[in-house]
Write a protein that holds these residues in place. Structure first.
Motif, PDB file in Angstrom:
ATOM      1  N   GLN A 160      30.194  17.217 -37.641  1.00 49.07           N
ATOM      2  CA  GLN A 160      29.822  17.139 -36.232  1.00 49.07           C
ATOM      3  C   GLN A 160      28.577  16.285 -36.040  1.00 49.07           C
ATOM      4  N   LEU A 161      27.635  16.418 -36.944  1.00 42.88           N
ATOM      5  CA  LEU A 161      26.405  15.623 -36.857  1.00 42.88           C
ATOM      6  C   LEU A 161      26.711  14.126 -36.936  1.00 42.88           C
ATOM      7  N   VAL A 162      27.604  13.757 -37.832  1.00 44.69           N
ATOM      8  CA  VAL A 162      27.977  12.344 -37.967  1.00 44.69           C
ATOM      9  C   VAL A 162      28.594  11.823 -36.678  1.00 44.69           C
ATOM     10  N   LEU A 163      29.417  12.632 -36.032  1.00 42.02           N
ATOM     11  CA  LEU A 163      30.059  12.215 -34.790  1.00 42.02           C
ATOM     12  C   LEU A 163      29.053  11.984 -33.669  1.00 42.02           C
ATOM     13  N   LEU A 164      27.889  12.627 -33.781  1.00 39.39           N
ATOM     14  CA  LEU A 164      26.844  12.451 -32.773  1.00 39.39           C
ATOM     15  C   LEU A 164      25.758  11.479 -33.226  1.00 39.39           C
ATOM     16  N   GLY A 165      26.021  10.802 -34.350  1.00 44.61           N
ATOM     17  CA  GLY A 165      25.116   9.735 -34.773  1.00 44.61           C
ATOM     18  C   GLY A 165      23.970  10.166 -35.658  1.00 44.61           C
ATOM     19  N   PHE A 166      24.090  11.332 -36.301  1.00 43.10           N
ATOM     20  CA  PHE A 166      23.018  11.828 -37.163  1.00 43.10           C
ATOM     21  C   PHE A 166      23.441  11.791 -38.629  1.00 43.10           C
ATOM     22  N   SER A 167      22.447  11.686 -39.501  1.00 41.60           N
ATOM     23  CA  SER A 167      22.685  11.832 -40.934  1.00 41.60           C
ATOM     24  C   SER A 167      22.429  13.288 -41.327  1.00 41.60           C
ATOM     25  N   ASP A 168      22.888  13.657 -42.523  1.00 42.54           N
ATOM     26  CA  ASP A 168      22.761  15.041 -42.980  1.00 42.54           C
ATOM     27  C   ASP A 168      21.320  15.531 -43.006  1.00 42.54           C
ATOM     28  N   ASP A 169      20.392  14.632 -43.331  1.00 44.07           N
ATOM     29  CA  ASP A 169      19.021  15.098 -43.545  1.00 44.07           C
ATOM     30  C   ASP A 169      18.327  15.534 -42.267  1.00 44.07           C
ATOM     31  N   CYS A 170      18.951  15.321 -41.098  1.00 41.43           N
ATOM     32  CA  CYS A 170      18.298  15.719 -39.847  1.00 41.43           C
ATOM     33  C   CYS A 170      18.113  17.232 -39.779  1.00 41.43           C
ATOM     34  N   LEU A 171      18.909  17.994 -40.542  1.00 47.70           N
ATOM     35  CA  LEU A 171      18.766  19.447 -40.529  1.00 47.70           C
ATOM     36  C   LEU A 171      17.410  19.889 -41.082  1.00 47.70           C
ATOM     37  N   GLY A 224      16.104  12.186 -26.494  1.00 48.25           N
ATOM     38  CA  GLY A 224      17.522  11.899 -26.647  1.00 48.25           C
ATOM     39  C   GLY A 224      18.140  12.629 -27.827  1.00 48.25           C
ATOM     40  N   GLU A 225      17.396  12.723 -28.937  1.00 54.60           N
ATOM     41  CA  GLU A 225      17.886  13.470 -30.097  1.00 54.60           C
ATOM     42  C   GLU A 225      18.023  14.952 -29.757  1.00 54.60           C
ATOM     43  N   LYS A 226      17.079  15.465 -28.996  1.00 54.26           N
ATOM     44  CA  LYS A 226      17.153  16.870 -28.590  1.00 54.26           C
ATOM     45  C   LYS A 226      18.402  17.132 -27.749  1.00 54.26           C
ATOM     46  N   GLN A 227      18.748  16.185 -26.883  1.00 52.25           N
ATOM     47  CA  GLN A 227      19.924  16.382 -26.045  1.00 52.25           C
ATOM     48  C   GLN A 227      21.198  16.430 -26.877  1.00 52.25           C
ATOM     49  N   ARG A 228      21.334  15.499 -27.817  1.00 48.43           N
ATOM     50  CA  ARG A 228      22.554  15.481 -28.643  1.00 48.43           C
ATOM     51  C   ARG A 228      22.640  16.717 -29.532  1.00 48.43           C
ATOM     52  N   LEU A 229      21.528  17.088 -30.157  1.00 48.82           N
ATOM     53  CA  LEU A 229      21.528  18.281 -30.997  1.00 48.82           C
ATOM     54  C   LEU A 229      21.648  19.549 -30.155  1.00 48.82           C
ATOM     55  N   GLY A 230      21.090  19.517 -28.948  1.00 49.20           N
ATOM     56  CA  GLY A 230      21.206  20.657 -28.046  1.00 49.20           C
ATOM     57  C   GLY A 230      22.648  20.919 -27.653  1.00 49.20           C
ATOM     58  N   LEU A 231      23.404  19.847 -27.455  1.00 48.02           N
ATOM     59  CA  LEU A 231      24.831  19.995 -27.167  1.00 48.02           C
ATOM     60  C   LEU A 231      25.539  20.669 -28.333  1.00 48.02           C
ATOM     61  N   LEU A 232      25.294  20.181 -29.535  1.00 48.71           N
ATOM     62  CA  LEU A 232      25.956  20.737 -30.715  1.00 48.71           C
ATOM     63  C   LEU A 232      25.589  22.203 -30.902  1.00 48.71           C
ATOM     64  N   ARG A 233      24.337  22.536 -30.632  1.00 50.80           N
ATOM     65  CA  ARG A 233      23.890  23.930 -30.743  1.00 50.80           C
ATOM     66  C   ARG A 233      24.642  24.823 -29.755  1.00 50.80           C
ATOM     67  N   LEU A 234      24.833  24.357 -28.525  1.00 47.88           N
ATOM     68  CA  LEU A 234      25.530  25.143 -27.507  1.00 47.88           C
ATOM     69  C   LEU A 234      26.993  25.400 -27.856  1.00 47.88           C
ATOM     70  N   LEU A 235      27.589  24.484 -28.600  1.00 43.01           N
ATOM     71  CA  LEU A 235      29.018  24.592 -28.875  1.00 43.01           C
ATOM     72  C   LEU A 235      29.335  25.497 -30.065  1.00 43.01           C
ATOM     73  N   PHE A 293      28.099  10.654 -27.161  1.00 46.24           N
ATOM     74  CA  PHE A 293      27.999  11.933 -26.455  1.00 46.24           C
ATOM     75  C   PHE A 293      29.226  12.160 -25.571  1.00 46.24           C
ATOM     76  N   GLU A 294      29.603  11.147 -24.799  1.00 48.63           N
ATOM     77  CA  GLU A 294      30.756  11.278 -23.911  1.00 48.63           C
ATOM     78  C   GLU A 294      32.029  11.587 -24.701  1.00 48.63           C
ATOM     79  N   LYS A 295      32.244  10.861 -25.787  1.00 46.17           N
ATOM     80  CA  LYS A 295      33.448  11.076 -26.585  1.00 46.17           C
ATOM     81  C   LYS A 295      33.443  12.462 -27.210  1.00 46.17           C
ATOM     82  N   PHE A 296      32.281  12.907 -27.663  1.00 46.42           N
ATOM     83  CA  PHE A 296      32.167  14.217 -28.297  1.00 46.42           C
ATOM     84  C   PHE A 296      32.552  15.323 -27.309  1.00 46.42           C
ATOM     85  N   VAL A 297      32.046  15.219 -26.092  1.00 45.99           N
ATOM     86  CA  VAL A 297      32.359  16.221 -25.069  1.00 45.99           C
ATOM     87  C   VAL A 297      33.845  16.215 -24.730  1.00 45.99           C
TER      88      VAL A 297
END
Length: 203
Positions: free
Chosen positions: A103-114, A124-135, A159-163
């Motif tokens: 899921q992180l890759v689909l939102l443009g993040f690498s593994d180490d962001c955790l 902007g990073e908070k928004q993308r990760l915030g979406l993933l957290r909500l789901l 983000f649009e495609k992920f949603v």
């Protein structure tokens, strides 16, 4: 499971009555002047602000269920997200590790962001990760309040495609607030303007 959100004669602040029906995989776009009540509408739907009227998800009336259970089914991504722990990974407890990394890759993040400190995240990073957290709990309705306002074009597209992919996978639905009319045209099946306390269909 087919999910249907039915809003009947909703009143909050100076707004109402508002009635709206959302079907599975559907995104309803919402625009309107600042201060018109768009964000307060989403907060009422999430049972975060006082309101009257009926909000029914499938056959469950909001008034018949505990608020915390309702907010697992209907989630709000605000324009600014809140974070409680020091690192990003501490906010993800439900996903399996393999699913989370995909899921992180689909939102443009690498593994180490955790392992990143939340303090280093851009808005902007908070928004993308915030979406993933909500789901994480697989909600049935997404309430998105200008979710891509701080994203560049590439991350907006991610983000649009992920949603959209999530809605089709889950048979869920969404309300998307945006001042970007091109975006609403891209992602929404129905478009409305909140004006003088009334929801106006602009399709």
């Amino acid at each position: 499971m087919v999910h249907l959100l039915n809003i009947k004669k909703l009143h909050f602040l100076h707004c109402g009555p508002i009635s709206l029906q959302l079907k599975e995989t559907e995104i309803s776009g919402l625009s309107g002047a600042s201060g018109s009540g768009k964000s307060r509408l989403l907060r009422a739907l999430a049972d975060l602000d006082d309101h009257s009227g009926d909000i029914i998800l499938d056959d469950i009336n909001q008034q018949s269920i505990d608020a915390h259970l309702w907010r697992q089914k209907i989630v709000l991504l605000s324009a600014e997200t809140s974070w409680w722990f020091d690192t990003v990974g501490e906010h993800f407890s439900v996903y399996s590790e393999s699913i989370l990394r995909k899921q992180l890759v689909l939102l443009g993040f690498s593994d180490d962001c955790l392992h990143w400190s939340v303090a280093r995240l851009s808005s902007g990073e908070k928004q993308r990760l915030g979406l993933l957290r909500l789901l994480q709990n697989q909600p049935d309705v997404l309430l998105l309040d200008e979710p891509t306002a701080n994203l560049d074009r590439n991350n907006t597209e991610l983000f649009e495609k992920f949603v959209i992919d999530y809605l089709h996978t889950r048979s869920a639905c969404a309300i998307w607030i945006s001042h970007d009319h091109d975006q609403l045209q891209r992602v929404c099946q129905n478009k409305y303007v909140l004006e003088n306390g009334v929801l106006v269909d602009v399709d």
